[in-house]
Design an enzyme around this catalytic site. Sequence first.
Site, PDB file in Angstrom:
ATOM      1  N   GLU A 198       0.808  -1.228   0.000  1.00 44.80           N
ATOM      2  CA  GLU A 198       0.000   0.000   0.000  1.00 44.80           C
ATOM      3  C   GLU A 198       0.838   1.273   0.000  1.00 44.80           C
ATOM      4  O   GLU A 198       0.423   2.304   0.537  1.00 44.80           O
ATOM      5  CB  GLU A 198      -0.981  -0.014   1.176  1.00 44.80           C
ATOM      6  CG  GLU A 198      -2.006  -1.132   1.057  1.00 44.80           C
ATOM      7  CD  GLU A 198      -2.934  -1.230   2.255  1.00 44.80           C
ATOM      8  OE1 GLU A 198      -2.740  -0.486   3.228  1.00 44.80           O
ATOM      9  OE2 GLU A 198      -3.860  -2.060   2.217  1.00 44.80           O
ATOM     10  N   GLU A 274      -5.595  -8.158  -0.968  1.00 46.14           N
ATOM     11  CA  GLU A 274      -5.976  -7.975   0.430  1.00 46.14           C
ATOM     12  C   GLU A 274      -7.405  -7.472   0.452  1.00 46.14           C
ATOM     13  O   GLU A 274      -7.746  -6.507  -0.228  1.00 46.14           O
ATOM     14  CB  GLU A 274      -5.054  -7.005   1.160  1.00 46.14           C
ATOM     15  CG  GLU A 274      -5.402  -6.894   2.655  1.00 46.14           C
ATOM     16  CD  GLU A 274      -4.483  -5.955   3.411  1.00 46.14           C
ATOM     17  OE1 GLU A 274      -3.256  -6.047   3.217  1.00 46.14           O
ATOM     18  OE2 GLU A 274      -4.997  -5.128   4.178  1.00 46.14           O
TER      19      GLU A 274
END
Length: 684
Positions: A198, A274
């Site tokens: 991320e 995810e």
Amino acid sequence: MANSQPKASQQRQAKVMTAAAGSASRVAVPLLLCALLVPGGAYVLDDSDGLGREFDGIGAVSGGGATSRLLVNYPEPYRSEILDYLFKPNFGASLHILKVEIGGDGQTTDGTEPSHMHYELDENYFRGYEWWLMKEAKKRNPDIILMGLPWSFPGWLGKGFSWPYVNLQLTAYYVVRWILGAKHYHDLDIDYIGIWNERPFDANYIKELRKMLDYQGLQRVRIIASDNLWEPISSSLLLDQELWKVVDVIGAHYPGTYTVWNAKMSGKKLWSSEDFSTINSNVGAGCWSRILNQNYINGNMTSTIAWNLVASYYEELPYGRSGLMTAQEPWSGHYVVASPIWVSAHTTQFTQPGWYYLKTVGHLEKGGSYVALTDGLGNLTIIIETMSHQHSMCIRPYLPYYNVSHQLATFTLKGSLREIQELQVWYTKLGTPQQRLHFKQLDTLWLLDGSGSFTLELEEDEIFTLTTLTTGRKGSYPPPPSSKPFPTNYKDDFNVEYPLFSEAPNFADQTGVFEYYMNNEDREHRFTLRQVLNQRPITWAADASSTISVIGDHHWTNMTVQCDVYIETPRSGGVFIAGRVNKGGILIRSATGVFFWIFANGSYRVTADLGGWITYASGHADVTAKRWYTLTLGIKGYFAFGMLNGTILWKNVRVKYPGHGWAAIGTHTFEFAQFDNFRVEAAR
């Protein structure tokens, strides 16, 4: 009781029907006549025109961070039971993929995970617990797919900057060493490697990583990028042919079941690498069920990976109970097999990576969805879900309102699938507590008239799996011990000569890394717990400026914390013990409580927060570096006291917020320091 079958189960036996002729004793109970008035839709499942995308598996993440911290402390047989529910084929969740954090010493949501290279010349492939977890997963399922992804990186890689791409070759070397160490020390083959969770990617770094993997003979290891949003990685692949060649999978996080045009045009495999991240209640289970189907239907995603695997961290840390199951009490042995385990089983027990989706998948007319997969060898699995909006909201992203209503659904098998004559039926009902039923096997569905058709009556919050496979099983163990709070009298002398893990039980590092340590010359304090970082990591979250490890019960109010401490850094060094620490994880910088500090310059402080912004008391203390001291902190009601080597140093200090929290130990900065003979006596 004359009939012990659950009422919900009795009702569902009447929900599956077929018009096929056959043995009356073996077909499902026909629907009541009134059910014929329910609106219905017709759906064709056909392989005549070829198949859809290859299925890559369902998995979960351990890490990001420290989400499996408490699992390793569980006594047997409970630890093995938990692992069976997660990984054992045809037993529980039966996961196809395990994704782990490559520990980088930084705070990555619920704690820090240690790096295999704290310093440039340091290598240790036995730190932490992810190696152990991968081996346990492989014991149960030798075919499980293993993935590694960094969240944070040790500070030395940044060369003075909080950025892992300062030296691309050095960072690639660091990651490849982790892959090689997994094989050399643990005989683990890593299948996929990620870039930086991320956070921004660097196209040149990805190319360098591929080059170094190939140089080390790791051509089989595939690269997934970028574990963030669909963009800009998707457009970058279209614009950079060299980058396109080295990226195998585009992995996006929390995509809301949708992808983007550039990702589809890339021709790459698309994964939700995810997802979930929702409390494992029945609403969380509904979220998981909906996205497992609709990530493929809406977004062509062929793998979905849940964060997180098992909620094995203190519940009051961020995202408590956001695992597929909960195991947060090693001191009692208690764990909870939550409903997402059985939602997973509806897909994982009846498919395998390498199967293919049919092209004929989609949404039901009255809400819900269906997918179908085949191994190309005559086996078929159909998964149907009718999750209502109310009972399937994930934590993110926002879910627009939709409606699901009572309906009939008629499915017709065509092509080679028409030869199928029987389907095993597995059923789950979520929603209200009175209705819940998890992973129940119903009567076999027979298709004997040659039409290949069958009809299901569907209500809200249901999951059906219909499959040719007969290997499904709802595994079980005797109930685990009852839930108990953390012991109010707890001590640890860290006297472990050959520890199985690098960290002491129940301590949850929130900034810094605390490891077992052996002093060769100090017999009185031969075995200790040592804070081992002397440099701030390349952070993923807002790590504190002071290191800290918490332990205990967040509901503790009155407590006495005692610990022997050893400052290693002359003049500027310092250590603390603390009580009523109210925050951790990504919120650790703003943690408050009662913090009792001593410093090598001969001073002490008592602060209301980890950052030291609010001072309750301060003064002189007979303290220097390179000597052992015993600190005692007592908190009762609105007052606290502190002792140094058994003598009162300060007392009757009025303390206010917070009223409860964990005990803790830590250091003033990223510095070496040791702790021994920790003990706490507390009350809730």
